[in-house]
Design an enzyme around this catalytic site. Structure first.
Site, PDB file in Angstrom:
ATOM      1  N   ASP A 104      -7.798  -5.164  -0.590  1.00  0.00           N
ATOM      2  CA  ASP A 104      -8.488  -5.957  -1.863  1.00  0.00           C
ATOM      3  C   ASP A 104      -8.290  -7.275  -1.658  1.00  0.00           C
ATOM      4  O   ASP A 104      -8.612  -8.352  -2.293  1.00  0.00           O
ATOM      5  CB  ASP A 104      -7.654  -5.547  -3.180  1.00  0.00           C
TER       6      ASP A 104
ATOM      7  N   HIS B 218       0.777  -1.091  -0.143  1.00  0.00           N
ATOM      8  CA  HIS B 218       0.075  -0.069  -0.055  1.00  0.00           C
ATOM      9  C   HIS B 218       0.868   1.241   0.037  1.00  0.00           C
ATOM     10  O   HIS B 218       1.909   1.217   0.563  1.00  0.00           O
ATOM     11  CB  HIS B 218      -0.835   0.082   1.300  1.00  0.00           C
TER      12      HIS B 218
HETATM   13  C1  LIG Z   1      -7.741  -0.169  -3.073  1.00  0.00           C
HETATM   14  C2  LIG Z   1      -6.347  -0.048  -3.432  1.00  0.00           C
HETATM   15  O1  LIG Z   1      -6.288   0.327  -4.229  1.00  0.00           O
HETATM   16  S1  LIG Z   1      -5.167  -1.112  -2.478  1.00  0.00           S
HETATM   17  C3  LIG Z   1      -3.782  -1.616  -3.606  1.00  0.00           C
HETATM   18  C4  LIG Z   1      -4.462  -2.484  -4.406  1.00  0.00           C
HETATM   19  N1  LIG Z   1      -3.470  -2.997  -5.380  1.00  0.00           N
HETATM   20  C5  LIG Z   1      -2.675  -4.225  -5.373  1.00  0.00           C
HETATM   21  O2  LIG Z   1      -2.569  -4.734  -4.209  1.00  0.00           O
HETATM   22  C6  LIG Z   1      -1.735  -4.112  -6.165  1.00  0.00           C
HETATM   23  C7  LIG Z   1      -0.082  -4.905  -5.832  1.00  0.00           C
HETATM   24  N2  LIG Z   1       0.337  -3.694  -4.950  1.00  0.00           N
HETATM   25  C8  LIG Z   1       1.202  -2.548  -5.771  1.00  0.00           C
HETATM   26  O3  LIG Z   1       1.357  -2.982  -6.826  1.00  0.00           O
HETATM   27  C9  LIG Z   1       1.779  -1.843  -4.765  1.00  0.00           C
HETATM   28  O4  LIG Z   1       1.833  -2.115  -3.683  1.00  0.00           O
HETATM   29  C10 LIG Z   1       0.802  -0.529  -4.424  1.00  0.00           C
HETATM   30  C11 LIG Z   1       0.563   0.058  -6.054  1.00  0.00           C
HETATM   31  C12 LIG Z   1      -0.554  -0.787  -3.947  1.00  0.00           C
HETATM   32  C13 LIG Z   1       1.555   0.584  -3.873  1.00  0.00           C
HETATM   33  O5  LIG Z   1       2.631   0.954  -4.811  1.00  0.00           O
HETATM   34  P1  LIG Z   1       3.640   1.931  -4.266  1.00  0.00           P
HETATM   35  O6  LIG Z   1       3.472   2.747  -3.227  1.00  0.00           O
HETATM   36  O7  LIG Z   1       4.156   2.704  -5.610  1.00  0.00           O
HETATM   37  O8  LIG Z   1       4.763   1.092  -3.951  1.00  0.00           O
HETATM   38  P2  LIG Z   1       6.139   0.419  -4.895  1.00  0.00           P
HETATM   39  O9  LIG Z   1       5.144  -0.274  -5.725  1.00  0.00           O
HETATM   40  O10 LIG Z   1       7.030   1.361  -5.233  1.00  0.00           O
HETATM   41  O11 LIG Z   1       6.706  -0.732  -4.092  1.00  0.00           O
HETATM   42  C14 LIG Z   1       7.732  -0.450  -3.154  1.00  0.00           C
HETATM   43  C15 LIG Z   1       8.462  -2.109  -3.197  1.00  0.00           C
HETATM   44  O12 LIG Z   1       7.671  -2.926  -2.769  1.00  0.00           O
HETATM   45  C16 LIG Z   1       7.382  -4.022  -3.899  1.00  0.00           C
HETATM   46  N3  LIG Z   1       6.074  -4.159  -3.560  1.00  0.00           N
HETATM   47  C17 LIG Z   1       4.972  -3.593  -3.334  1.00  0.00           C
HETATM   48  N4  LIG Z   1       3.855  -4.218  -3.668  1.00  0.00           N
HETATM   49  C18 LIG Z   1       4.052  -5.408  -3.920  1.00  0.00           C
HETATM   50  C19 LIG Z   1       3.342  -6.475  -4.132  1.00  0.00           C
HETATM   51  N5  LIG Z   1       2.064  -6.555  -4.299  1.00  0.00           N
HETATM   52  N6  LIG Z   1       4.063  -7.729  -4.513  1.00  0.00           N
HETATM   53  C20 LIG Z   1       5.303  -7.533  -4.785  1.00  0.00           C
HETATM   54  N7  LIG Z   1       6.157  -6.704  -4.637  1.00  0.00           N
HETATM   55  C21 LIG Z   1       5.614  -5.522  -4.252  1.00  0.00           C
HETATM   56  C22 LIG Z   1       7.716  -3.363  -5.030  1.00  0.00           C
HETATM   57  O13 LIG Z   1       8.214  -4.200  -5.970  1.00  0.00           O
HETATM   58  C23 LIG Z   1       8.917  -2.447  -4.792  1.00  0.00           C
HETATM   59  O14 LIG Z   1      10.097  -3.158  -4.541  1.00  0.00           O
HETATM   60  P3  LIG Z   1      11.597  -2.433  -5.045  1.00  0.00           P
HETATM   61  O15 LIG Z   1      11.561  -1.421  -3.978  1.00  0.00           O
HETATM   62  O16 LIG Z   1      12.416  -3.681  -4.770  1.00  0.00           O
HETATM   63  O17 LIG Z   1      11.333  -2.093  -6.529  1.00  0.00           O
HETATM   64  O1  LIG Z   2      -5.602   4.620  -0.840  1.00  0.00           O
HETATM   65  C1  LIG Z   2      -5.189   4.139  -1.716  1.00  0.00           C
HETATM   66  O2  LIG Z   2      -4.317   4.454  -2.337  1.00  0.00           O
HETATM   67  C2  LIG Z   2      -5.806   2.914  -2.181  1.00  0.00           C
HETATM   68  C3  LIG Z   2      -6.956   2.522  -1.258  1.00  0.00           C
HETATM   69  O3  LIG Z   2      -6.498   1.531  -0.096  1.00  0.00           O
HETATM   70  C4  LIG Z   2      -8.253   2.612  -1.482  1.00  0.00           C
HETATM   71  O4  LIG Z   2      -8.609   3.396  -2.454  1.00  0.00           O
HETATM   72  O5  LIG Z   2      -9.229   2.324  -0.745  1.00  0.00           O
END
Ligand SMILES: CC(=O)SCCNC(=O)CCNC(=O)[C@H](O)C(C)(C)COP(=O)(O)OP(=O)(O)OC[C@H]1O[C@@H](n2cnc3c(N)ncnc32)[C@H](O)[C@@H]1OP(=O)(O)O
Ligand SMILES: O=C([O-])CC(=O)C(=O)O
Length: 377
Positions: free
Chosen positions: A308, A257
């Site tokens: 999620d 997150h």
């Molecule tokens: C309701 C919502 O929107 S909740 C989010 C729903 N989305 C997901 O579940 C998709 C999977 N999760 C992700 O892609 C990310 O965790 C996000 C998009 C939610 C947050 O992204 P950001 O804040 O940009 O974090 P970022 O992607 O830079 O991750 C930081 C590090 O953790 C890793 N990481 C983060 N989430 C994951 C994951 N789900 N699986 C594997 N590695 C991950 C990244 O690869 C990165 O590693 P690195 O520094 O070695 O490159």
């Molecule tokens: O806040 C965020 O970036 C994503 C999330 O958890 C939501 O929209 O519920």
């Protein structure tokens, strides 16, 4: 010039709707844990839109108004059936359907508080009917007309499954709606605010937000979580799945997150519901696989489940197909999007940041007859 990638940590607006401080999520000052335990989705709509919890008669009036507007024009479903639904993601269909709903609303472009509130109410009521109807049409079934005497949660499950939900199912779905209703300046809410800050209409704001929620880094993750659980199939295959995914540097859906680094406070409620429902429906493996996955990802990468993750097995146990999970997220988040749209209108200024230009400077224009690759690259 600001250089933060993905605007991480940037405070882009003031808001009195939803706060996330020290990992604690609150709607209008009320802790999400208490709201998840005690409130109904209708109460949350009132709280988010009007800034305080409703009195009994105010809540009754809101429920009545939602029920009054829950029917959708028959033309909507005729259109829906005309879409190539078999190979179109339901979020794309929903995006178009909400846009179409605006076209059927004679007051779409009327810009005053009363008209905007009336449109919001119509939209919040009808989006539920549209998503449930879409779920039916996707299965080759006829949409079921809404009832006018049920709670928001029960009516949705009734319209989708064609039978009244049990009390446990209704409560679980209600709680999921409460937990998804708002989340500060997440990507789709920000999108809605940017859209209406141009003084565009409520339908355009929600349509834009649906487009943003669809993506797999945001709301689109929940359906993919269930797909992943199905692909894994059994607890003994979890470790190999994680090893392979991490080796290929694939993101594991439902984990991580941008804001929460010590865990998403909504996940524990969904986890409890997942335990209860998977046992009730005699499908314990979805919970067991989820738990193992979460343990391994915490150990290996320090990654924790977001909203999620456990919602996937919850929706699955409520008889909902994977592709409908994100549209259901949109049904709930519409409450939050609308609250933010109102807040934006109330103190509006066009949202128009700057970009730090990093492209070439002062390129001489060469007429096409004289141009060759070396001159333009
Ligand atoms: C309701 C919502 O929107 S909740 C989010 C729903 N989305 C997901 O579940 C998709 C999977 N999760 C992700 O892609 C990310 O965790 C996000 C998009 C939610 C947050 O992204 P950001 O804040 O940009 O974090 P970022 O992607 O830079 O991750 C930081 C590090 O953790 C890793 N990481 C983060 N989430 C994951 C994951 N789900 N699986 C594997 N590695 C991950 C990244 O690869 C990165 O590693 P690195 O520094 O070695 O490159
Ligand atoms: O806040 C965020 O970036 C994503 C999330 O958890 C939501 O929209 O519920």
């Amino acid at each position: 010039m600001m250089k933060t990638r993905g605007l991480e940590g940037v405070v882009a607006t003031k808001s009195s709707i939803c706060s996330i401080n020290d990992g604690v999520l609150r709607y209008r000052g009320y802790n999400i844990d208490e709201l998840a335990e005690c409130s109904t989705f209708e109460e949350i709509i009132y709280l988010l839109w009007y800034g305080r919890l409703p009195l009994k008669d105010e809540l009754m009036a809101l429920k009545q108004e939602l029920n009054d507007h829950v029917d959708v024009p028959s033309e909507m479903f005729r259109q829906l059936k005309a879409y190539p639904i078999e190979h179109t993601h339901p979020m794309s269909v929903l995006r178009s359907a909400v846009s179409t709903l605006g076209i059927f609303d004679a007051h779409e472009d009327e810009m005053n508080e009363t008209a905007n509130k009336a449109k919001a109410l119509r939209l919040q009521a009808k989006i539920s009917t549209i998503v449930a109807g879409l779920g039916r049409v996707r299965q080759g079934k006829e949409p079921i007309p809404p009832r006018h005497d049920l709670s928001f949660a029960a009516n949705f499950l009734y319209m989708l499954n064609g039978e009244l939900p049990s009390e446990i199912e209704e409560n679980a779905f209600n709680r999921a709606l409460v937990l998804h209703a708002d989340h500060e300046l997440n990507a789709s809410t920000f999108t809605a605010r940017v859209c209406v800050a141009t003084l565009s209409d409520v339908y355009s704001g929600i349509t834009a937000a649906i487009g943003a929620l669809k993506g797999s880094l945001h709301g689109g993750a929940n359906g993919r979580v269930m797909k992943m659980l199905e692909e894994i199939g059994s607890v003994d295959r979890v470790e190999a799945y994680v090893d392979q995914a991490l080796k290929e540097k694939r993101k594991i859906m439902g984990f991580g997150h941008r804001v929460y680094k010590n865990g998403d406070p909504r996940a524990k409620h969904l986890k409890d519901m997942s335990y209860q429902l998977t046992r009730l429906k005699n499908e314990p493996k979805w919970y067991d696989i989820s738990i193992k996955l979460a343990d391994i990802l915490r150990e290996r990468k320090g990654l924790l489940p977001n909203v999620d993750f456990y919602s996937a097995s919850v929706y699955h146990c409520l008889g909902i197909e994977n592709e409908l999970f994100t549209p259901i997220f949109a049904v709930s988040r519409t409450a939050g999007w609308i609250a933010h749209i109102f807040e934006q209108y109330n103190d509006n200024r066009l949202i128009r940041p700057r970009a730090l230009y990093i492209g070439p400077e002062s390129m001489p224009y060469i007429p096409i007859e004289e141009r060759n690759k070396v001159d333009i690259i």
